[in-house]
Design a protein around this motif. Structure first.
Motif, PDB file in Angstrom:
ATOM      1  N   ASN A  52       0.832  -1.212   0.000  1.00  0.00           N
ATOM      2  CA  ASN A  52       0.000   0.000   0.000  1.00  0.00           C
ATOM      3  C   ASN A  52       0.864   1.258   0.000  1.00  0.00           C
ATOM      4  O   ASN A  52       1.970   1.274   0.535  1.00  0.00           O
ATOM      5  N   SER A  53       0.302   2.301  -0.570  1.00  0.00           N
ATOM      6  CA  SER A  53       0.978   3.598  -0.573  1.00  0.00           C
ATOM      7  C   SER A  53      -0.031   4.672  -0.933  1.00  0.00           C
ATOM      8  O   SER A  53      -0.910   4.436  -1.766  1.00  0.00           O
ATOM      9  N   THR A  54       0.101   5.831  -0.327  1.00  0.00           N
ATOM     10  CA  THR A  54      -0.644   7.008  -0.786  1.00  0.00           C
ATOM     11  C   THR A  54       0.346   8.031  -1.343  1.00  0.00           C
ATOM     12  O   THR A  54       0.326   8.363  -2.540  1.00  0.00           O
ATOM     13  N   ARG A  55       1.239   8.534  -0.470  1.00  0.00           N
ATOM     14  CA  ARG A  55       2.148   9.608  -0.837  1.00  0.00           C
ATOM     15  C   ARG A  55       3.069   9.254  -2.009  1.00  0.00           C
ATOM     16  O   ARG A  55       3.168   9.995  -2.993  1.00  0.00           O
ATOM     17  N   THR A  56       3.760   8.113  -1.910  1.00  0.00           N
ATOM     18  CA  THR A  56       4.801   7.805  -2.891  1.00  0.00           C
ATOM     19  C   THR A  56       4.181   7.535  -4.273  1.00  0.00           C
ATOM     20  O   THR A  56       4.634   8.079  -5.279  1.00  0.00           O
ATOM     21  N   ARG A 105       7.638  -0.666  -5.470  1.00  0.00           N
ATOM     22  CA  ARG A 105       7.557  -0.846  -4.009  1.00  0.00           C
ATOM     23  C   ARG A 105       7.258  -2.320  -3.773  1.00  0.00           C
ATOM     24  O   ARG A 105       6.346  -2.886  -4.386  1.00  0.00           O
ATOM     25  N   HIS A 136      14.364   3.532   1.117  1.00  0.00           N
ATOM     26  CA  HIS A 136      13.308   4.331   0.487  1.00  0.00           C
ATOM     27  C   HIS A 136      13.986   5.646   0.066  1.00  0.00           C
ATOM     28  O   HIS A 136      13.805   6.693   0.697  1.00  0.00           O
ATOM     29  N   GLN A 139      12.245   9.121  -0.409  1.00  0.00           N
ATOM     30  CA  GLN A 139      11.764   9.708   0.850  1.00  0.00           C
ATOM     31  C   GLN A 139      12.903  10.514   1.493  1.00  0.00           C
ATOM     32  O   GLN A 139      12.704  11.641   1.950  1.00  0.00           O
ATOM     33  N   PRO A 263       7.540  10.970   7.910  1.00  0.00           N
ATOM     34  CA  PRO A 263       7.362  10.546   6.512  1.00  0.00           C
ATOM     35  C   PRO A 263       5.915  10.224   6.170  1.00  0.00           C
ATOM     36  O   PRO A 263       5.536  10.214   4.990  1.00  0.00           O
ATOM     37  N   GLY A 264       5.090   9.958   7.206  1.00  0.00           N
ATOM     38  CA  GLY A 264       3.717   9.540   6.968  1.00  0.00           C
ATOM     39  C   GLY A 264       3.679   8.085   6.504  1.00  0.00           C
ATOM     40  O   GLY A 264       4.683   7.573   6.021  1.00  0.00           O
ATOM     41  N   PRO A 265       2.547   7.433   6.648  1.00  0.00           N
ATOM     42  CA  PRO A 265       1.375   7.929   7.354  1.00  0.00           C
ATOM     43  C   PRO A 265       1.639   8.004   8.865  1.00  0.00           C
ATOM     44  O   PRO A 265       2.353   7.170   9.404  1.00  0.00           O
TER      45      PRO A 265
HETATM   46  N1   CP Z   1       6.138   7.956   3.267  1.00  0.00           N
HETATM   47  C1   CP Z   1       5.572   7.033   2.482  1.00  0.00           C
HETATM   48  O1   CP Z   1       6.254   6.235   1.844  1.00  0.00           O
HETATM   49  O2   CP Z   1       4.212   7.060   2.448  1.00  0.00           O
HETATM   50  P1   CP Z   1       3.296   6.067   1.599  1.00  0.00           P
HETATM   51  O3   CP Z   1       3.432   4.699   2.184  1.00  0.00           O
HETATM   52  O4   CP Z   1       1.895   6.621   1.727  1.00  0.00           O
HETATM   53  O5   CP Z   1       3.783   6.085   0.172  1.00  0.00           O
END
Ligand code: CP
Length: 310
Positions: A52-56, A105, A136, A139, A263-265
């Motif tokens: 899962n990922s949102t930002r990347t 990823r 990463h 990041q 870095p989130g989340p």
């Molecule tokens: N920081 C980061 O990699 O966030 P995601 O998992 O949402 O991509």
């Protein structure tokens, strides 16, 4: 630049070139109604995400689109991976279908390096968007871009990285890059969340947060990665938060200029108090915004490598 797989071994001039290009791109697009550069027209970028990922994922897609690349998103759950296709066959398929760059990823440490070996002959570029607990790199680059904006420079700064070091690819990538850029790094975590071999990372390790805070120019909180934990690493979320969570009392111990990163989340209330996360001292949304420009810069250096067409 050939592939971006890790910050370990990324030379300072290469890292600085990416950060400078990201700055240029940010300034170029600032205030523009239409955020579109022709730089990567005709190039095909594939994001291949097994986690899962949102930002990347989103910021790579935005980055590619703002540079006019064709961006195709493949997630393991909706691809032929679900039918049992191997990573190698998936990679060769994407390359044969015309991918110039695959952004991967994957839960296995080293997956991006394997992909780069398999695609070497095809000339397809590979970017590591997070491999297991290994690295990463984008990041770390976006974190460095944010530190440069907030503090003026990274060199000579003291950066604290707090929390789940054991499962964190963000921590490892940051330690390598920050040290390359001339920062001093202090790693702060309970003994149960410190990986073996950390003495080779080149950063000092501490187990108590409070005495370190007044010495720091920036503090980076790491997410506690429950999905990678099999067993009890600390008694409870509440006790973790009491010992390592950044609350307002702890924020007041930092120097006034010090910046808060995550870095989130985020797990609000555990690693970071909501009031701290939403305070002007925190650069968390700025990190996300810089992620787009840094990822544009990475794609530019991998796929264009010429004078920037702005
Ligand atoms: N920081 C980061 O990699 O966030 P995601 O998992 O949402 O991509």
């Amino acid at each position: 630049m050939r592939h971006l797989l890790s910050t370990e071994g990324l030379a300072a001039p290469d890292a600085t070139a990416v950060l400078d290009t990201a700055d240029t791109l940010k300034q170029t697009l600032l205030g523009r109604e239409v955020k579109k550069l022709p730089t990567l027209r005709g190039r095909t970028v594939v994001t291949l995400f097994y986690e899962n990922s949102t930002r990347t994922r989103v910021s790579f897609e935005v980055a590619g689109k703002w540079m006019s690349a064709d961006v195709i998103n493949v997630s393991a759950s909706s691809s032929s991976v679900g039918k049992g296709e191997s990573l190698r066959d998936t990679a060769l398929t994407l390359s044969a279908a015309g991918a110039d760059c695959v952004i991967i990823r994957h839960p296995a440490s080293g997956a991006a390096h394997r992909l780069a070996e398999w695609l070497e002959e095809d000339g397809t570029q590979v970017v590591n968007a997070g491999d297991g607990t290994h690295e990463h790199p984008t990041q770390a680059l976006l974190d460095a871009a944010t530190l440069r904006e907030r503090l003026g420079d990274v060199s000579g700064r003291r950066i604290g990285i707090v929390g789940d070091l054991l499962h964190s690819r963000v921590a490892r990538s940051n330690v390598h890059l920050l040290r390359t850029l001339g920062a001093e790094v202090t790693l702060i975590a309970p003994p149960t969340l410190v990986p073996t071999g950390i003495e080779h990372w080149g950063a000092e390790v501490r187990h108590e947060l409070d005495p370190e805070l007044p010495k720091l120019d920036a503090v980076m909180l790491l997410r506690v990665q429950a999905e990678r934990m099999h067993g009890g690493f600390f008694p409870s979320a509440r006790e973790y938060s009491i010992a390592y969570g950044l609350n307002e009392k702890r924020l007041a111990k930092l120097p006034e200029h010090a910046v808060v990163l995550h870095p989130g989340p985020m797990l609000r209330g555990m690693e970071i108090a909501p009031s701290v996360a939403d305070s002007p001292r925190a650069a968390i949304t700025q990190q996300v915004g810089n992620g787009v420009h840094v990822r544009m810069a990475v794609l530019y250096h991998l796929l264009a490598g010429e004078e920037l067409t702005a």
